[in-house]
Design an enzyme around this catalytic site. Sequence first.
Site, PDB file in Angstrom:
ATOM      1  N   ARG A 137      26.403  -9.209  36.649  1.00 57.97           N
ATOM      2  CA  ARG A 137      26.184  -9.577  37.981  1.00 57.97           C
ATOM      3  C   ARG A 137      24.740 -10.112  37.493  1.00 57.97           C
ATOM      4  NH1 ARG A 137      24.067  -8.381  42.658  1.00 57.97           N
ATOM      5  NH2 ARG A 137      25.535  -6.698  43.054  1.00 57.97           N
ATOM      6  N   HIS A 174      23.787  -9.870  44.854  1.00 63.56           N
ATOM      7  CA  HIS A 174      24.959 -10.633  45.486  1.00 63.56           C
ATOM      8  C   HIS A 174      25.193 -11.840  46.329  1.00 63.56           C
ATOM      9  CE1 HIS A 174      28.721  -9.543  47.156  1.00 63.56           C
ATOM     10  NE2 HIS A 174      28.260  -9.898  48.797  1.00 63.56           N
ATOM     11  N   TYR A 194      18.319  -1.289  44.669  1.00 68.66           N
ATOM     12  CA  TYR A 194      19.911  -0.567  44.548  1.00 68.66           C
ATOM     13  C   TYR A 194      19.721  -1.012  42.835  1.00 68.66           C
ATOM     14  CZ  TYR A 194      22.736  -4.617  44.745  1.00 68.66           C
ATOM     15  OH  TYR A 194      22.938  -6.185  45.175  1.00 68.66           O
TER      16      TYR A 194
END
Length: 387
Positions: free
Chosen positions: A272, A276, A285
């Site tokens: 990805r 998100h 992160y």
Amino acid sequence: MTVLHQPGTGADTGGVPEWRPRVAPEPLLPDARPVRVLGTPALKERDPELLRDLYRHLVVGRRYNEQATALTRQGRLAVYPSSTGQEACQVAAALALSPQDWLFPSYRDTLAVTARGVDPVETLTLLRGDWHSGYDPHRWRVAPLSTPLATQLPHAVGLAHAARLRGDDTVALALVGDGGTSEGDFHEALNFAAVWRAPVVFLVQNNGFAISVPLAKQSAAPSLAHKAVGYGMPGRLVDGNDAPAVHAVLTEAVERARHGGGPTLVEALTYRVEAHTNADDATRYRDADEVEVWRRHDPVRLLEQGLRELGLLTDADAEQAAAAAETMAADLRERMHSDPSLDPMELFAHVYAEPTPQLREQEALLRAELDAESAAGTGTGTEGAGR
């Protein structure tokens, strides 16, 4: 009392019943390395028109992701989970199905839905916060986008099992992310699918993160495809950014299911690239260098390079695909910038064939609230709904 599974005679074990596995596990084990077609001699064996079709859908899908993300920033969408970097998985999934088959998408699988033929604006309706799923599932044989993790998987198994009982030539293909494999619905779906030998294929798009949780903190399995063995179905492992490879593996799994072979779990290794959703800050992160590595393994660029090397894609072909993508984006912008005509009472339509007492009570309550607002002069009552 302990019951040993598949006992033997015990003739060679001193009278102690011998345990034997019901199914030999070796044939169920996933590929030792991810299946790849691009950059291998196998690419020459693929149908050239299929390869060009995959490319056109990838180019349009990439532009769709970009435009939908921009619409979210402009407030025209409530949320958009981009699938940039994962386009090959979704396009290949849609193109691997026959017209009578069903697709069960998650919330991130808008490209699979549009590649199946659903109107791009209707595909975004749920993410816009509008009416129900936005499209007719029965017409397109596409279940509504599923925002709860993995709940679409038992639905896919139920539909596939029912089709098998009726003798229908139907396969269900269910998409889920790596995070969804940690849900109980995932376990229940795969277990029942294997026991019933339901004609269903599970595609796990392993994009590295369940929001901010990396795969290493979700599962200790050698791969997610290895989970298939425990349920008694084959597992497959494929390069999720290699569109021809994903299509080949899924097509094989779909046809296996169609001809009575039962379910298959396919893990596609992808990434990805974007956050998100628009509400996520991925820099908290993951490292930018990691993202850059995967950008170099971009599914659109990889397929274009492979086709050009074989002489299957010309500059004119690429320009035509880009023009189609821009036409789609312009249409999407124009239609999404128009305020929808909404009737709040439609929220209660098509929930149940026969509305429940609770639903009627909620409908009456909302109607009374809207009528009260209208009487107060706000003009949002039921007689003014949709203006």
